[in-house]
Scaffold this motif. Structure first.
Motif, short mmCIF file in Angstrom:
data_model
loop_
_atom_site.label_atom_id
_atom_site.label_comp_id
_atom_site.label_asym_id
_atom_site.label_seq_id
_atom_site.Cartn_x
_atom_site.Cartn_y
_atom_site.Cartn_z
N ASP A 1 34.23 17.03 -18.07
CA ASP A 1 35.28 16.08 -17.73
C ASP A 1 35.90 15.60 -19.04
N ALA A 2 37.19 15.85 -19.21
CA ALA A 2 37.85 15.49 -20.48
C ALA A 2 37.85 13.98 -20.73
N MET A 3 37.63 13.18 -19.68
CA MET A 3 37.59 11.74 -19.87
C MET A 3 36.20 11.25 -20.29
N ASP A 4 35.24 12.13 -20.26
CA ASP A 4 33.89 11.83 -20.71
C ASP A 4 33.71 12.43 -22.10
N ARG A 5 33.96 11.63 -23.13
CA ARG A 5 33.97 12.14 -24.50
C ARG A 5 32.68 12.85 -24.88
N GLY B 1 30.22 14.01 -23.01
CA GLY B 1 29.97 15.19 -22.19
C GLY B 1 30.86 16.36 -22.58
N LEU B 2 32.12 16.05 -22.92
CA LEU B 2 33.06 17.10 -23.33
C LEU B 2 32.61 17.75 -24.63
N LEU B 3 32.26 16.92 -25.61
CA LEU B 3 31.85 17.46 -26.91
C LEU B 3 30.56 18.27 -26.78
#
Length: 293
Positions: free
Chosen positions: A51-55, A57-59
């Motif tokens: 999820d791109a809004m979850d920094r 998790g995205l990284l």
């Protein structure tokens, strides 16, 4: 190139993924759910569950991967809400989503970054017969109901251009997955003013996709491009053409009632007359359009 696309299952993201694959690029498509992952695969991409809004998790999801470019195509095309505020989903995607994707781009080693913007950033007002170019003032708030949209566009462009990226200022979208979908997939058509409303610059999602590929391959660093069709048209005209394709009539509403029901649509459809030029994108990107309203 290997390209990470955020919003790969959206109105532009689907045709964009197909165009990128057809042009020989490899697509990594962000997918928040298993259903989204399946849709990424159906268009030829390789899903990356995040999820791109979850920094964080995205990284974590992109750790160990590499890409040459990141394309931000996330937006929320749901029916407009009665009121807009700083928590509007599309604004959050443009502010926080852009910041997170730029960090992901650094983690991936990507040297190119493209973000989705809109020509409405030139201002929700009557621009008359003036044809707007990329040299005209952009993203200035005026105290209107649309200021939250302007702030979101300002945020995504400032971040992308400041990092040497590219801002793509799309016209109002029509075609599959949009408010003006001739396939009839949208449950209910968006109402338009009885008198047709103001003149606007439009872009079919397939032409938006080809422009994005052209910008990826040939766009200059820290450049903005108007991505619009050749012929501006009123909201009523586009709604009529879309409805006629399905053998229907467009949903019309007196402007006073439309503004009362959804103030943002009043600012967008009634207050705004906006003609934008695609000359720069045509000249610098070698972009050609297939659709016209």
């Amino acid at each position: 190139m290997r390209v990470l696309v955020a919003g790969a299952t959206g109105a532009i993201g689907r045709p964009l993924t197909r165009e990128l694959v057809n042009a020989g690029h490899e697509v990594l498509g962000l997918a928040r759910s298993q259903g989204s992952a399946v849709r990424v695969e159906e268009t030829g991409g390789r899903p990356v569950r995040a999820d791109a809004m979850d920094r964080d998790g995205l990284l974590e999801a992109v750790k160990g991967l590499n890409a040459d470019a990141v394309i931000h195509q996330m937006t929320a095309l749901a029916r407009p809400k009665r009121t807009l505020n700083a928590d509007d989903p599309s604004t959050a995607l443009r502010v926080t989503g852009t910041a997170n994707l730029l960090e992901a781009a650094a983690e991936l080693g990507a040297r190119r970054f493209l973000t989705q913007s809109m020509v409405t950033g030139y201002g929700y007002r009557d621009h008359g017969d003036h044809v707007l170019t990329e040299d005209d003032p952009f993203a200035r708030c005026t105290g209107s109901v649309a200021d939250h949209v302007i702030k979101g566009l300002m945020a995504t462009e400032a971040q992308a251009l400041g990092a040497g990226g590219i801002a793509l200022r799309y016209g109002v979208l029509y075609g599959p997955g949009t408010w003006f979908d001739a396939s009839g997939r949208k449950a209910r058509a968006l109402p338009v003013p009885t008198d047709g409303g103001g003149v606007m610059s439009w872009i079919h999602v397939e032409d938006a996709a080809t422009a994005t590929v052209a910008a990826l391959e040939r766009g200059g660093p820290s450049e903005a491009y108007n991505i619009v069709g050749d012929t501006p048209a009123t909201w009523g005209h586009v709604a009529s053409v879309t409805a006629a394709t399905r053998g229907r009539r467009p949903t019309r509403m007196p402007g006073r009632l439309l503004r009362l029901a959804v103030p943002y649509l009043g600012a967008l459809m009634i207050d705004t007359t906006l003609r934008a030029s695609n000359e720069k994108a045509t000249r610098e990107l070698g972009w050609q359009r297939k659709h016209n309203v």
